[in-house]
Design a protein around this motif. Structure first.
Motif, PDB file in Angstrom:
ATOM      1  N   GLU A   6      11.165  -1.009   7.433  1.00  0.00           N
ATOM      2  CA  GLU A   6      10.177  -0.387   8.312  1.00  0.00           C
ATOM      3  C   GLU A   6       9.996   1.094   7.975  1.00  0.00           C
ATOM      4  O   GLU A   6       8.877   1.600   7.925  1.00  0.00           O
ATOM      5  CB  GLU A   6      10.598  -0.561   9.765  1.00  0.00           C
ATOM      6  N   LYS A   7      11.092   1.778   7.714  1.00  0.00           N
ATOM      7  CA  LYS A   7      11.022   3.202   7.398  1.00  0.00           C
ATOM      8  C   LYS A   7      10.269   3.439   6.086  1.00  0.00           C
ATOM      9  O   LYS A   7       9.419   4.320   6.000  1.00  0.00           O
ATOM     10  CB  LYS A   7      12.432   3.788   7.308  1.00  0.00           C
ATOM     11  N   ARG A   8      10.564   2.633   5.077  1.00  0.00           N
ATOM     12  CA  ARG A   8       9.868   2.789   3.790  1.00  0.00           C
ATOM     13  C   ARG A   8       8.384   2.469   3.939  1.00  0.00           C
ATOM     14  O   ARG A   8       7.535   3.127   3.337  1.00  0.00           O
ATOM     15  CB  ARG A   8      10.495   1.894   2.733  1.00  0.00           C
ATOM     16  N   ALA A   9       8.076   1.469   4.729  1.00  0.00           N
ATOM     17  CA  ALA A   9       6.674   1.117   4.951  1.00  0.00           C
ATOM     18  C   ALA A   9       5.940   2.253   5.655  1.00  0.00           C
ATOM     19  O   ALA A   9       4.799   2.573   5.310  1.00  0.00           O
ATOM     20  CB  ALA A   9       6.580  -0.167   5.762  1.00  0.00           C
ATOM     21  N   GLU A  10       6.592   2.858   6.645  1.00  0.00           N
ATOM     22  CA  GLU A  10       5.985   3.999   7.341  1.00  0.00           C
ATOM     23  C   GLU A  10       5.706   5.147   6.382  1.00  0.00           C
ATOM     24  O   GLU A  10       4.667   5.797   6.470  1.00  0.00           O
ATOM     25  CB  GLU A  10       6.900   4.489   8.461  1.00  0.00           C
ATOM     26  N   ASN A  11       6.638   5.396   5.471  1.00  0.00           N
ATOM     27  CA  ASN A  11       6.457   6.472   4.493  1.00  0.00           C
ATOM     28  C   ASN A  11       5.226   6.252   3.627  1.00  0.00           C
ATOM     29  O   ASN A  11       4.605   7.204   3.164  1.00  0.00           O
ATOM     30  CB  ASN A  11       7.693   6.608   3.602  1.00  0.00           C
ATOM     31  N   HIS A  12       4.879   4.989   3.402  1.00  0.00           N
ATOM     32  CA  HIS A  12       3.718   4.658   2.575  1.00  0.00           C
ATOM     33  C   HIS A  12       2.516   4.223   3.409  1.00  0.00           C
ATOM     34  O   HIS A  12       1.541   3.704   2.871  1.00  0.00           O
ATOM     35  CB  HIS A  12       4.089   3.560   1.574  1.00  0.00           C
ATOM     36  N   ARG A  13       2.626   4.404   4.711  1.00  0.00           N
ATOM     37  CA  ARG A  13       1.554   4.054   5.659  1.00  0.00           C
ATOM     38  C   ARG A  13       1.147   2.583   5.560  1.00  0.00           C
ATOM     39  O   ARG A  13      -0.040   2.244   5.588  1.00  0.00           O
ATOM     40  CB  ARG A  13       0.351   4.960   5.463  1.00  0.00           C
ATOM     41  N   VAL A  14       2.139   1.728   5.448  1.00  0.00           N
ATOM     42  CA  VAL A  14       1.913   0.284   5.405  1.00  0.00           C
ATOM     43  C   VAL A  14       2.284  -0.284   6.769  1.00  0.00           C
ATOM     44  O   VAL A  14       3.402  -0.082   7.242  1.00  0.00           O
ATOM     45  CB  VAL A  14       2.779  -0.377   4.304  1.00  0.00           C
ATOM     46  N   PRO A  15       1.362  -0.980   7.425  1.00  0.00           N
ATOM     47  CA  PRO A  15       1.693  -1.546   8.735  1.00  0.00           C
ATOM     48  C   PRO A  15       2.727  -2.666   8.605  1.00  0.00           C
ATOM     49  O   PRO A  15       2.710  -3.425   7.637  1.00  0.00           O
ATOM     50  CB  PRO A  15       0.363  -2.091   9.252  1.00  0.00           C
TER      51      PRO A  15
END
Length: 97
Positions: A6-15
């Motif tokens: 979730e954190k990595r996805a947030e960093n790349h703005r991926v829902p």
């Protein structure tokens, strides 16, 4: 592990959406007793999966590798049952001619 994804996805703005086992079972109300029942429902709904449906296993047998196909399909069905309602746009359902 889910937190790091979730954190990595947030960093790349991926829902990110999490689908729990309970959500999957609720998408198959009336057939949520076990994985094989859900797989049978999916095989009936998606005829292209019917030939991949493994026989019901005995308690001493290990799970057939093909069940992963049905688990993935069940996850997809549960996702769309839960989240597609929120993201659907009524104007795109009936486009103007």
């Amino acid at each position: 592990m889910a937190d790091s994804i979730e954190k990595r996805a947030e960093n790349h703005r991926v829902p990110v959406r999490f689908v729990t086992r309970a959500m999957v079972k609720s998408a198959f109300t009336g057939h949520e007793r076990n994985k094989h029942e859900i797989a049978c429902v999916l095989a009936a709904r998606f005829p292209e999966l019917a030939s991949k449906l493994p026989p019901k296993r005995k308690c001493w047998q290990s799970e057939d590798y093909r069940m992963s196909l049905f688990e993935a399909a069940a996850l997809g069905v549960a996702y769309f049952a839960r989240f597609a309602k929120r993201t659907s746009n009524p104007s795109t359902k009936n486009p103007a001619p």
